[in-house]
Every structure is written in structure tokens, then in C-alpha cells.
Design a protein around this motif. Structure first.
Motif, PDB file in Angstrom:
ATOM      1  N   ASP A 161       0.814  -1.218   0.000  1.00 37.77           N
ATOM      2  CA  ASP A 161       0.000   0.000   0.000  1.00 37.77           C
ATOM      3  C   ASP A 161       0.849   1.270   0.000  1.00 37.77           C
ATOM      4  OD1 ASP A 161      -2.194  -1.591   0.033  1.00 37.77           O
ATOM      5  OD2 ASP A 161      -2.747  -1.219   2.118  1.00 37.77           O
ATOM      6  N   LEU A 162       2.088   1.168   0.428  1.00 39.04           N
ATOM      7  CA  LEU A 162       2.965   2.338   0.483  1.00 39.04           C
ATOM      8  C   LEU A 162       3.574   2.671  -0.875  1.00 39.04           C
ATOM      9  CD1 LEU A 162       4.792   1.695   3.883  1.00 39.04           C
ATOM     10  CD2 LEU A 162       2.667   2.932   3.448  1.00 39.04           C
ATOM     11  N   ARG A 163       3.395   1.799  -1.853  1.00 41.75           N
ATOM     12  CA  ARG A 163       3.861   2.015  -3.230  1.00 41.75           C
ATOM     13  C   ARG A 163       5.371   2.279  -3.304  1.00 41.75           C
ATOM     14  NH1 ARG A 163       1.872   6.674  -5.080  1.00 41.75           N
ATOM     15  NH2 ARG A 163       1.218   7.377  -3.004  1.00 41.75           N
ATOM     16  N   PRO A 164       6.165   1.353  -2.775  1.00 39.74           N
ATOM     17  CA  PRO A 164       7.624   1.544  -2.858  1.00 39.74           C
ATOM     18  C   PRO A 164       8.138   1.319  -4.269  1.00 39.74           C
ATOM     19  CG  PRO A 164       7.131  -0.635  -2.009  1.00 39.74           C
ATOM     20  CD  PRO A 164       5.801   0.077  -2.140  1.00 39.74           C
ATOM     21  N   LEU A 165       9.318   1.835  -4.530  1.00 40.31           N
ATOM     22  CA  LEU A 165       9.993   1.519  -5.787  1.00 40.31           C
ATOM     23  C   LEU A 165      10.239   0.024  -5.883  1.00 40.31           C
ATOM     24  CD1 LEU A 165      11.736   2.352  -8.323  1.00 40.31           C
ATOM     25  CD2 LEU A 165      13.683   2.461  -6.753  1.00 40.31           C
ATOM     26  N   SER A 166      10.628  -0.564  -4.743  1.00 38.47           N
ATOM     27  CA  SER A 166      10.959  -1.985  -4.739  1.00 38.47           C
ATOM     28  C   SER A 166      10.922  -2.507  -3.301  1.00 38.47           C
ATOM     29  CB  SER A 166      12.359  -2.193  -5.344  1.00 38.47           C
ATOM     30  OG  SER A 166      12.628  -3.565  -5.569  1.00 38.47           O
ATOM     31  N   PHE A 167      10.944  -3.813  -3.168  1.00 34.91           N
ATOM     32  CA  PHE A 167      10.992  -4.471  -1.856  1.00 34.91           C
ATOM     33  C   PHE A 167      12.014  -5.591  -1.900  1.00 34.91           C
ATOM     34  CE2 PHE A 167       9.691  -8.380   0.371  1.00 34.91           C
ATOM     35  CZ  PHE A 167       9.871  -7.964   1.677  1.00 34.91           C
ATOM     36  N   TYR A 168      12.758  -5.734  -0.794  1.00 38.90           N
ATOM     37  CA  TYR A 168      13.672  -6.864  -0.619  1.00 38.90           C
ATOM     38  C   TYR A 168      13.406  -7.522   0.732  1.00 38.90           C
ATOM     39  CZ  TYR A 168      16.432  -5.861  -4.748  1.00 38.90           C
ATOM     40  OH  TYR A 168      16.833  -5.692  -6.055  1.00 38.90           O
ATOM     41  N   GLY A 169      13.290  -8.840   0.719  1.00 39.26           N
ATOM     42  CA  GLY A 169      13.062  -9.606   1.946  1.00 39.26           C
ATOM     43  C   GLY A 169      12.429 -10.938   1.598  1.00 39.26           C
ATOM     44  N   GLN A 170      12.236 -11.758   2.588  1.00 37.79           N
ATOM     45  CA  GLN A 170      11.567 -13.033   2.359  1.00 37.79           C
ATOM     46  C   GLN A 170      10.057 -12.855   2.327  1.00 37.79           C
ATOM     47  OE1 GLN A 170      12.855 -15.907   5.304  1.00 37.79           O
ATOM     48  NE2 GLN A 170      14.541 -16.612   4.033  1.00 37.79           N
ATOM     49  N   ASP A 171       9.381 -13.805   1.710  1.00 36.98           N
ATOM     50  CA  ASP A 171       7.939 -13.945   1.896  1.00 36.98           C
ATOM     51  C   ASP A 171       7.782 -14.559   3.278  1.00 36.98           C
ATOM     52  OD1 ASP A 171       5.319 -15.023   2.053  1.00 36.98           O
ATOM     53  OD2 ASP A 171       5.188 -15.116  -0.138  1.00 36.98           O
ATOM     54  N   SER A 172       7.514 -13.726   4.263  1.00 39.47           N
ATOM     55  CA  SER A 172       7.610 -14.162   5.649  1.00 39.47           C
ATOM     56  C   SER A 172       6.561 -15.214   6.018  1.00 39.47           C
ATOM     57  CB  SER A 172       7.537 -12.967   6.599  1.00 39.47           C
ATOM     58  OG  SER A 172       6.481 -12.117   6.274  1.00 39.47           O
ATOM     59  N   PHE A 173       5.377 -15.138   5.450  1.00 35.29           N
ATOM     60  CA  PHE A 173       4.368 -16.168   5.720  1.00 35.29           C
ATOM     61  C   PHE A 173       4.853 -17.520   5.199  1.00 35.29           C
ATOM     62  CE2 PHE A 173       0.824 -18.860   4.564  1.00 35.29           C
ATOM     63  CZ  PHE A 173      -0.034 -18.768   5.651  1.00 35.29           C
ATOM     64  N   GLN A 174       5.322 -17.550   3.953  1.00 32.35           N
ATOM     65  CA  GLN A 174       5.821 -18.805   3.379  1.00 32.35           C
ATOM     66  C   GLN A 174       7.046 -19.312   4.125  1.00 32.35           C
ATOM     67  OE1 GLN A 174       4.500 -20.794   1.217  1.00 32.35           O
ATOM     68  NE2 GLN A 174       2.766 -19.482   0.728  1.00 32.35           N
ATOM     69  N   SER A 175       7.859 -18.378   4.618  1.00 32.28           N
ATOM     70  CA  SER A 175       9.035 -18.768   5.382  1.00 32.28           C
ATOM     71  C   SER A 175       8.636 -19.514   6.656  1.00 32.28           C
ATOM     72  CB  SER A 175       9.855 -17.523   5.727  1.00 32.28           C
ATOM     73  OG  SER A 175      10.966 -17.853   6.521  1.00 32.28           O
ATOM     74  N   GLY A 176       7.638 -18.977   7.376  1.00 32.03           N
ATOM     75  CA  GLY A 176       7.162 -19.644   8.577  1.00 32.03           C
ATOM     76  C   GLY A 176       6.509 -20.973   8.278  1.00 32.03           C
ATOM     77  N   TYR A 177       5.771 -21.032   7.190  1.00 30.40           N
ATOM     78  CA  TYR A 177       5.123 -22.286   6.768  1.00 30.40           C
ATOM     79  C   TYR A 177       6.183 -23.339   6.448  1.00 30.40           C
ATOM     80  CZ  TYR A 177       1.231 -24.920   4.665  1.00 30.40           C
ATOM     81  OH  TYR A 177       0.260 -25.864   4.382  1.00 30.40           O
ATOM     82  N   PHE A 178       7.220 -22.902   5.721  1.00 33.57           N
ATOM     83  CA  PHE A 178       8.335 -23.793   5.377  1.00 33.57           C
ATOM     84  C   PHE A 178       9.043 -24.279   6.631  1.00 33.57           C
ATOM     85  CE2 PHE A 178      12.957 -24.017   4.715  1.00 33.57           C
ATOM     86  CZ  PHE A 178      13.051 -25.008   3.759  1.00 33.57           C
ATOM     87  N   ALA A 179       9.270 -23.369   7.591  1.00 37.69           N
ATOM     88  CA  ALA A 179       9.952 -23.743   8.829  1.00 37.69           C
ATOM     89  C   ALA A 179       9.190 -24.844   9.560  1.00 37.69           C
ATOM     90  CB  ALA A 179      10.114 -22.526   9.731  1.00 37.69           C
ATOM     91  N   ALA A 180       7.871 -24.707   9.616  1.00 40.23           N
ATOM     92  CA  ALA A 180       7.059 -25.726  10.282  1.00 40.23           C
ATOM     93  C   ALA A 180       7.172 -27.067   9.572  1.00 40.23           C
ATOM     94  CB  ALA A 180       5.606 -25.271  10.328  1.00 40.23           C
ATOM     95  N   ARG A 181       7.120 -27.022   8.271  1.00 41.23           N
ATOM     96  CA  ARG A 181       7.201 -28.278   7.510  1.00 41.23           C
ATOM     97  C   ARG A 181       8.531 -28.983   7.735  1.00 41.23           C
ATOM     98  NH1 ARG A 181       6.117 -28.989   0.973  1.00 41.23           N
ATOM     99  NH2 ARG A 181       6.234 -31.272   0.964  1.00 41.23           N
TER     100      ARG A 181
END
Length: 356
Positions: A161-181
Motif C-alpha cells: 500500500d505504500l507504493r515503494p519503488l521496490s521491496f527486498y526480503g523473504q515472503d515471511s508467511f511462506q518462510s514460517g510455513y516452510f519452517a514448520a514443515r
């Protein structure tokens, strides 16, 4: 003729105009007639002319200062690798006058974020990298950046919603899901798992950690609903000497717990406790390849780490601002980091540094 060898003289001959006219068109200078402009643009299109953006940027002999707003942190922390990546990217582009300044704030104190953003705006930055606070507080800052047409990159937590030029980082939801698996591949017989948090006033440090936990709990709810997840808080306001007492009390009361997870970079707090107390029947999963975590992986007190390439994120943020602002290139709006799992067997081969 090779595209990169097209000269202004060649374009002028093709368009039937002077070299000076072509030069004015290429550099968006005035005093070019409509007819001449059409001729030059037609010639450029027919010749598929691609300007040497690097040479053009160097010719302007400008300097660019990017500002990076980061949480306050200790040495040998995750954020320190972000800084190292930023500085290395500036070094790589030093011929273009690229530099970076860091401004710090307390993630649990909105006022420090507001002060950091105010200090940043006083400096008229060429571009900004920001680890966001809450959505609304960050929006007040990014609205100012949009108003002054200053490009910015979001790091760590994605807020589209902040309309950045770009974003860098993990998909944190998928990261947590992966960690559980991954965790449940070895903990599938367990009835209880410990979740270590570090909170202040009931809050964790970032939206990213919240999203990881949400992803983790979604997986557990869907696949292992009977497993109890017991939280242990190592309060950020406490002295670290008190953490041993908290952990000792927990493991004494929960002897059946053999697996722990944390969604921050402080898995070593539990790992070092386990080493001191000579407990070898407990496995820990944590985040981030910071030196203290790495040592715990090597000595076996941390079994798994999820890496997110902090150095690479810092490097890429500077490089993206450079490409967008200096070279006028289009950049990728969303850049998710790989989700990688590190163990004692492969941790030595992990490349912390990265160069474009």
C-alpha cells in the motif's frame, strides 16, 4: 553496425541533420525543431539505438547520497550484514559518487522512528531504504517521499500500500510455513514444541516475525493440530543473565520438549544455554546466519537455521536505487529472498557475501 558502436555522426547522417541537433535530442536540450526531432527519433528507432547509460551517468559528474533507516542493533547482528552489503555496493559504484548514510531508530518506540524520518528528510536524500515501523506511521514518511519524488525501497517487511519503488526480503508467511514443515519432518512424534520469543509489552519486534509465526501456525493447524505450541518469552527489557533462569525453569517443567523454534535471529540465546547445561536432546530451529548462530550450528546446539541473505539484501537495495535513479532503468518491484535451510553439514558452504 554493432548497436554499441553507433556514433552520433552515424545517426546524423541517417536522419539528415547536424551532429549538434542529434546531440541536443539525445540530451533533451532545447532549440530542436519538431521536424528535426521527428527525423532523429525515426533514425534512432530504425537503428535500434541504445545509449550508453553508464557513460552518460559518469559524464554528469553528480553525487548521490542514499539514506538507510534501520533498527538499532548490537554488533554481529542481522542488521550489521545489511550495512556491510550497502557499503560494499557503494564501493562498487564509487565512480558514480554513490554513498550511504545510516539512521537508527528503536523498533519499540514510534517516536524514535518519527525522529529518524524527520532527520532523513532534512538531508534531501537521493533515495531511501527503510525498514518500516507500523503501516500508518511509515505511511506518513513515505507520503512525504512520494510528495518530493524521492524513490524508496522497503526492506524486511513488505507493505504494498505504500507504493515503494521496490521491496527486498523473504515472503515471511511462506518462510514460517516452510519452517514448520521442515521441523515436523523430524518432530512428527512430538506432543509439544517450544516457541521462543523476545517481546516488549507483549509485542515482537517486527511484522516480519508476526507473519512467520502466522505461517508456522497455519501449517501446524492444518497438519499437526494436536501438537501443543508453548511460548517462552525472553523479555527484551531483562538482563541476559536472567535468560538462563527462564530457560532452566521451562525445560525442568517440560522434560518432554525436544524441539524449539524462534522466528528472530537470537536462536543462539537458547543454543548457548543448552551448551552450558550440557543438554543434547533438544533441537533448535532459528533464523539468520549471524556469527553467534553460526557457532552454535557448528557445535551442534542449533540444529537448523533459515538464511535470508542479509548482506545480499543490503547490496541489492543500493544497486536498485543506483539503477533506478542514476541509470534510469526499470527495476523489479518485488524481490523475495530465497528460503534456505542450513545445518552443521552445509553451513560452511553458505555464501554470506554477494557481488553483482
Amino acid at each position: 553496425m554493432a548497436k554499441e558502436n553507433i556514433r552520433i555522426k552515424d545517426i546524423a547522417e541517417r536522419a539528415g541533420v547536424s551532429v549538434g541537433t542529434v546531440d541536443r535530442v539525445l540530451h533533451n536540450r532545447p532549440n530542436v525543431s519538431k521536424k528535426a526531432l521527428e527525423k532523429v527519433n525515426k533514425a534512432l528507432e530504425e537503428m535500434d539505438y541504445k545509449p550508453n547509460m553508464y557513460a552518460s551517468a559518469l559524464a554528469y559528474n553528480k553525487s548521490y547520497t542514499f539514506y538507510c533507516l534501520l533498527p538499532k542493533h548490537e554488533s554481529e547482528a542481522y542488521w550489521e550484514e545489511i550495512e556491510e552489503g550497502c557499503l560494499q555496493a557503494c564501493e562498487q559504484r564509487r565512480d558514480f559518487g554513490i554513498s550511504v548514510e545510516f539512521i537508527y531508530y528503536n523498533r519499540f518506540d514510534v517516536k524514535t522512528f518519527e525522529k529518524a524520518t524527520a532527520d532523513c528528510m532534512k538531508q534531501t536524500p537521493s533515495g531511501v531504504i527503510v525498514v518500516p515501523s507500523t503501516l500508518e506511521v511509515t505511511r506518513r514518511f513515505t507520503d512525504q517521499l512520494h510528495g518530493r519524488q524521492i524513490p524508496f525501497i522497503l526492506l524486511d517487511s513488505y507493505m504494498p500500500d505504500l507504493r515503494p519503488l521496490s521491496f527486498y526480503g523473504q515472503d515471511s508467511f511462506q518462510s514460517g510455513y516452510f519452517a514448520a514443515r521442515m521441523l515436523m519432518l523430524i518432530a512428527w512424534k512430538e506432543k509439544e514444541i517450544m516457541l521462543m520469543k523476545q517481546m516488549r509489552n507483549g509485542n515482537v519486534a517486527s511484522k516480519q516475525q508476526e507473519n512467520r509465526e502466522t505461517g508456522f501456525r497455519h501449517y501446524m493447524r492444518d497438519h499437526f493440530p494436536a501438537v501443543k505450541i508453548t511460548e517462552v518469552n525472553l523479555p527484551l527489557d531483562e538482563e541476559r543473565d536472567n535468560y538462563d533462569d527462564i530457560l532452566e525453569q521451562f525445560f525442568s517443567k517440560h522434560p518432554q520438549v525436544h524441539h524449539c523454534i524462534t522466528f528472530n535471529s537470537k536462536a543462539h540465546l537458547v543454543g548457548e544455554f543448552l551448551s552450558r547445561s550440557n543438554r543434547r536432546d533438544i533441537q533448535i530451529m532459528g533464523y539468520d546466519m549471524v556469527p553467534k548462530n553460526e557457532e552454535c550450528v557448528k557445535d551442534g546446539s542449533i540444529s537448523f537455521l533459515i538464511a535470508q541473505h542479509a548482506y545480499r539484501q543490503g547490496y541489492s537495495c543500493i544497486e536498485t536505487l543506483f539503477e533506478a535513479i542514476v541509470l534510469k532503468k526499470k527495476v523489479n518491484p518485488v524481490n523475495y529472498m530465497p528460503i534456505e535451510i542450513l545445518t552443521k553439514e552445509n553451513v560452511a558452504f553458505y555464501r554470506r557475501t554477494f557481488k553483482g
